[in-house]
Design a protein around this motif. Structure first.
Motif, PDB file in Angstrom:
ATOM      1  N   LYS A 177      47.122  30.763  39.896  1.00 28.37           N
ATOM      2  CA  LYS A 177      45.734  30.858  40.342  1.00 28.37           C
ATOM      3  C   LYS A 177      44.891  31.414  39.191  1.00 28.37           C
ATOM      4  O   LYS A 177      45.402  32.084  38.295  1.00 28.37           O
ATOM      5  N   LYS A 178      43.597  31.168  39.256  1.00 30.47           N
ATOM      6  CA  LYS A 178      42.693  31.663  38.216  1.00 30.47           C
ATOM      7  C   LYS A 178      42.808  33.176  38.061  1.00 30.47           C
ATOM      8  O   LYS A 178      42.885  33.691  36.948  1.00 30.47           O
ATOM      9  N   SER A 179      42.822  33.874  39.175  1.00 33.43           N
ATOM     10  CA  SER A 179      42.874  35.341  39.117  1.00 33.43           C
ATOM     11  C   SER A 179      44.203  35.826  38.543  1.00 33.43           C
ATOM     12  O   SER A 179      44.240  36.815  37.809  1.00 33.43           O
ATOM     13  N   GLU A 180      45.288  35.118  38.831  1.00 30.87           N
ATOM     14  CA  GLU A 180      46.587  35.495  38.272  1.00 30.87           C
ATOM     15  C   GLU A 180      46.592  35.305  36.758  1.00 30.87           C
ATOM     16  O   GLU A 180      47.093  36.155  36.023  1.00 30.87           O
TER      17      GLU A 180
ATOM     18  N   ILE B  88      38.356  43.287  34.568  1.00 28.59           N
ATOM     19  CA  ILE B  88      38.198  41.956  35.148  1.00 28.59           C
ATOM     20  C   ILE B  88      36.998  41.880  36.083  1.00 28.59           C
ATOM     21  O   ILE B  88      36.387  40.831  36.242  1.00 28.59           O
TER      22      ILE B  88
ATOM     23  N   ILE C 227      37.268  43.118  39.402  1.00 28.64           N
ATOM     24  CA  ILE C 227      37.805  42.899  40.747  1.00 28.64           C
ATOM     25  C   ILE C 227      38.298  44.229  41.306  1.00 28.64           C
ATOM     26  O   ILE C 227      38.349  45.229  40.595  1.00 28.64           O
TER      27      ILE C 227
ATOM     28  N   ALA D  19      43.144  43.776  44.607  1.00 23.23           N
ATOM     29  CA  ALA D  19      43.303  42.404  44.120  1.00 23.23           C
ATOM     30  C   ALA D  19      44.222  42.373  42.900  1.00 23.23           C
ATOM     31  O   ALA D  19      45.031  41.453  42.752  1.00 23.23           O
TER      32      ALA D  19
ATOM     33  N   ASN E 174      47.713  40.299  42.726  1.00 20.13           N
ATOM     34  CA  ASN E 174      47.996  39.360  41.636  1.00 20.13           C
ATOM     35  C   ASN E 174      49.263  39.738  40.884  1.00 20.13           C
ATOM     36  O   ASN E 174      50.052  38.863  40.514  1.00 20.13           O
TER      37      ASN E 174
END
Length: 83
Positions: free
Chosen positions: A29-32, A60, A62, A66, A70
């Motif tokens: 995923k983008k966040s990962e 980041i 966030i 989160a 991640n």
């Protein structure tokens, strides 16, 4: 010449192109990916990164929860190992 002195002063992180070119294929995923890239900026040469969750969250933009989610996901997918 490519980067301003302010940007260059922070240093650089080498990122495998495979991660960027095959992100979807790797089910990242983008966040990962962003969390993984941030981890790579901390003592990557020693293969040990120990930034606080709050440090990653602030970098980041966030929530700490989160970041934790991640990191769990990255560990489950085999991208990182946590002790």
């Amino acid at each position: 010449d490519k980067w301003s002195p302010e940007i260059a002063r922070e240093g650089f992180t080498q990122v495998p192109n495979y991660l960027l070119k095959h992100q979807a294929e790797l089910s990242l995923k983008k966040s990962e990916l962003i969390v993984l890239l941030q981890l790579m900026t901390f003592d990557y040469g020693s293969r040990t990164a120990t930034p606080a969750h709050s440090t990653l969250a602030k970098s980041i933009g966030i929530k700490t929860s989160a970041v934790r989610a991640n990191l769990r996901s990255l560990e489950n997918k085999g991208f990182i190992k946590r002790n």
